[in-house]
Scaffold this motif. Structure first.
Motif, PDB file in Angstrom:
ATOM      1  N   ASP A 198      -6.418 -14.789 -10.767  1.00 31.60           N
ATOM      2  CA  ASP A 198      -6.729 -13.370 -10.331  1.00 31.60           C
ATOM      3  C   ASP A 198      -5.805 -12.372 -10.204  1.00 31.60           C
ATOM      4  O   ASP A 198      -5.695 -11.200 -10.582  1.00 31.60           O
ATOM      5  CB  ASP A 198      -7.499 -13.637  -9.079  1.00 31.60           C
ATOM      6  N   ASP A 199      -4.753 -12.706  -9.461  1.00 31.67           N
ATOM      7  CA  ASP A 199      -3.577 -11.644  -9.246  1.00 31.67           C
ATOM      8  C   ASP A 199      -2.995 -11.528 -10.443  1.00 31.67           C
ATOM      9  O   ASP A 199      -2.755 -10.011 -10.551  1.00 31.67           O
ATOM     10  CB  ASP A 199      -2.565 -12.265  -8.279  1.00 31.67           C
ATOM     11  N   TYR A 200      -2.859 -12.319 -11.368  1.00 29.99           N
ATOM     12  CA  TYR A 200      -2.201 -12.088 -12.422  1.00 29.99           C
ATOM     13  C   TYR A 200      -2.936 -11.042 -13.374  1.00 29.99           C
ATOM     14  O   TYR A 200      -2.152 -10.120 -13.868  1.00 29.99           O
ATOM     15  CB  TYR A 200      -2.094 -13.323 -13.409  1.00 29.99           C
ATOM     16  N   TYR A 201      -4.331 -11.302 -13.377  1.00 29.97           N
ATOM     17  CA  TYR A 201      -5.133 -10.097 -13.883  1.00 29.97           C
ATOM     18  C   TYR A 201      -5.285  -9.001 -13.397  1.00 29.97           C
ATOM     19  O   TYR A 201      -5.342  -7.984 -14.215  1.00 29.97           O
ATOM     20  CB  TYR A 201      -6.657 -10.746 -14.411  1.00 29.97           C
ATOM     21  N   ALA A 202      -5.004  -8.879 -12.036  1.00 27.57           N
ATOM     22  CA  ALA A 202      -4.991  -7.446 -11.524  1.00 27.57           C
ATOM     23  C   ALA A 202      -3.718  -6.922 -11.819  1.00 27.57           C
ATOM     24  O   ALA A 202      -3.750  -5.717 -12.350  1.00 27.57           O
ATOM     25  CB  ALA A 202      -5.076  -7.854  -9.917  1.00 27.57           C
ATOM     26  N   GLU A 203      -2.454  -7.628 -11.825  1.00 25.94           N
ATOM     27  CA  GLU A 203      -1.199  -7.072 -12.366  1.00 25.94           C
ATOM     28  C   GLU A 203      -1.340  -6.473 -13.648  1.00 25.94           C
ATOM     29  O   GLU A 203      -0.688  -5.424 -14.096  1.00 25.94           O
ATOM     30  CB  GLU A 203      -0.395  -7.912 -12.030  1.00 25.94           C
TER      31      GLU A 203
END
Lengths: 292, 353
Positions: free
Chosen positions: B254-259
């Motif tokens: 999820d963090d990756y996609y946010a970034e």
């Protein structure tokens, strides 16, 4: 029979030592200055609620100079170091001191009195004195004492005390145990070195040990059956009770359980592999996107 | 495993492996497991010589005063002012008892491998600036409680440091590509071995000897030696560990996609600005043509910089860190599953017989 003077304060009945403190003491011994017979340091730890159990958790060295006539300890060092340690571990308090030779002489009494003193000693609890013999020629022995005042003459009271031995035992937590095991695996190696083995290596070792234990037991049972060794009824009953602990489940049930368990694991592995591959794809795409 | 090739600019010889003293290992594991689940942090001291880094001593940092400190605050402990003072005091005192108090890195505890964050990078960058052989020792508390000690030594790779210097800490895309930096190359791992002193070996033998067992209860046949083997690794339950791991993995994704989203936003902005600039350039070109005919001063086409501001590119560091983190979680799952599947197959076989 000497009784403790301050009868209201409980005396420790048992002392628990953490192996890490022992290693610190040994380390200090190795680094001592030339000509120093024994080294001295402070013990830190925790005391139980009622004061009957003392736990020694860590130790640090205090420089001291000892000659035939007098002994000198750097008290400032002890105070500063203790404060630093206490900041890092607020739960650990001063519980005593250690020395690396088994003898107890007048100097020990002096130092013991310093550590039990009112100002920044362990008052009103008695200070614990740990002696460890680190002479390479003989076995390592660890003894713990607390002191009581053996009042001889009032003016010599600071130099004399009676050291009462207290039983000690070694205890460690679960995580320390694996660390200790790892360290101990090097004890039989020539180079005294061992590297960190991964999970699979550890599993292999455990299984090998279990197999060797089972072999030993089965050899014993076989020899008893042959009559070559006298059987021991207690061992026999113990073995029987342990072997009957294997649960009796229907084999189909068991197979289903195992299969579902295995499937869970394989599913997660597949998922993680997919994610990893996708990351690598993203990564290479990014680079081409920048270059073009 | 292939040793990383490190070329260091100064006179220090590169270090290829780490030797840790047994006392240090015990101290480290005790501190990290006691402050679980908060991150524990401490300094390691030692000597680097003969391409081997010897770690002879370690001490923990005091926990940060602010209550409810987040993990990142504790992890940046080596650089906080109070701790720098603490460190200086400690080193001064240790020197008096002949301990070679030369800092060679620091250690942190990690919960299931989640240690790839900004604090780690900052700490290592500052440490490696002074001593290029500085390492970070990561102790994974959750895995150690199950099986063998999980301790790893890492150091920032050469490519990472070069990228950091080249882009002045901003990690632009060209710097990343030029220095050949992928998320797998951020850290390089060093092999660790544990060494005992002679006295330590003697102590271990003493602990192992049967005379040491105190509980000689004649009806109990359980060995109570301090070094009796630990059979917890033969346990079959997988759920808590695996569940946690997968949870963290999904969070990182999820963090990756946010970034990724922020980066895409930047790219869209950039594209929009550039198209606006192009339009403006076209306009000035046609205006210039008109002005030349009227003999008026022309406006240079390069003046677009005065009217438009290109958005700055966000740092790619977060992306790299998150990707490395995801990779770490995946690796852990794989290692774990290899152990569990072998146990499962072994049991299946023994049941069939």
């Amino acid at each position: 029979m000497m009784t403790a003077q301050a009868s209201s304060t409980p005396t420790p009945l048992n002392i628990i030592i953490h192996p890490q403190s022992l290693f610190s003491i040994l380390d200090h011994t190795l680094r001592r200055n030339e000509g120093q017979e024994r080294v001295i340091g402070t013990l830190l730890g925790q005391r139980s609620e009622d004061g009957t159990e003392i736990e020694i958790r860590s130790a640090f060295a205090v420089p001291h100079i000892e000659s035939a006539a007098q002994v000198e300890i750097d008290m400032e060092y002890h105070k500063t170091m203790y404060n630093l340690y206490h900041k890092a571990n607020p739960k650990e308090i001063l519980v005593g001191w250690y020395a690396t030779s088994l003898e107890l002489n007048a100097f020990s009494a002096l130092i013991q009195n310093f550590y039990s003193s009112v100002s920044d000693g362990t008052y009103p609890y008695p200070a614990v004195h740990l002696t460890m013999q680190v002479d390479p020629s003989s076995d390592i022995s660890i003894r713990t004492y607390i002191s009581t005042n053996a009042g001889v003459l009032p003016d010599k009271i600071s130099e004399s005390c009676l050291f009462v031995p207290v039983p000690n035992e070694l205890r460690y937590s679960e995580s320390e145990r694996s660390g200790l095991e790892l360290v101990a695996s090097a004890k039989n190696n020539e180079s005294r070195e061992t590297s960190i083995i991964g999970d699979i290596g550890n599993l292999e070792k455990s299984i090998e040990e279990v197999i060797s234990m089972v072999d030993r037991v089965s050899a014993y049972v076989a020899s008893v059956q042959d009559g070559t060794r006298p059987g021991n009824a207690a061992i026999g009953k113990f073995l029987l009770s342990n072997l009957s602990l294997a649960p009796k489940i229907d084999s189909d049930e068991l197979e289903k359980l195992f299969n579902s368990h295995l499937q869970d694991i394989l599913l997660v592995v597949y998922l993680s592999n997919t994610i990893k591959t996708q990351m690598q794809l993203f990564n290479s795409l990014k680079r081409t996107a920048v270059i073009s | 495993m292939a040793f990383p090739v490190t070329v260091l600019p100064e006179l220090t010889t590169p270090v290829y492996s780490v030797v840790i003293d047994s006392g240090v290992l015990l101290k480290l594991t005790r501190h990290t497991s006691e402050s679980f689940p908060a991150t524990a942090c401490g300094l390691i001291l030692g000597l680097d010589a003969n391409s081997v880094l010897q770690v002879a001593h370690a001490f923990p940092f005091p926990p940060s005063e602010s209550s409810g400190a987040s993990g990142s605050e504790d992890a940046s402990a080596p650089r906080s002012k109070a701790n720098v003072r603490y460190q200086a005091d400690m080193i001064r005192l240790l020197k008096e008892v002949n301990i070679e108090a030369n800092p060679v890195g620091y250690y942190i505890s990690s919960y299931l491998g989640g240690f790839f964050n900004q604090a780690l990078v900052d700490n290592l960058v500052s440490l490696q600036a002074t001593n290029p052989n500085s390492i970070v020792l990561v102790h994974d508390v959750t895995r150690s409680s199950q099986s063998s000690v999980s301790l790893k030594a890492y150091r920032l790779s050469v490519q990472f440091l070069a990228t950091n210097k080249a882009s002045g800490g901003k990690f632009s895309s060209e710097a990343v590509v030029k220095n050949n930096l992928t998320y797998l190359d951020i850290l390089e791992e060093l092999p660790i071995s544990i060494k005992n002193s002679h006295l330590g070996t003697a102590l271990l033998h003493h602990l192992d000897s049967p005379t040491f067992t105190r509980k000689d209860d004649p009806t109990s046949f359980v060995s109570t030696s301090a070094l009796a083997p630990n059979f917890d690794s033969l346990d079959l339950s997988i759920d808590p560990y695996l569940e946690k791991n997968v949870e963290f993995l999904l969070e990182s994704v999820d963090d990756y996609y946010a970034e990724q989203g922020t980066f895409n936003y930047f790219q869209r902005q950039l594209a929009r600005e550039q198209s606006k600039i192009q339009q403006w350039i076209q306009k000035t070109r046609s205006e210039n043509a008109l002005r030349e005919r009227a003999n008026l001063p022309t406006v240079s086409e390069e003046d677009w910089q005065k009217h438009f501001k290109l958005p700055t590119e966000p740092s790619r560091l977060d992306n790299l860190l998150i990707s490395a983190q995801i990779d770490q979680y995946c690796k852990q799952i794989e290692e774990y599953s290899s152990v569990v599947s072998s146990k499962m197959f072994a049991i299946q076989n023994s049941l069939d017989n």
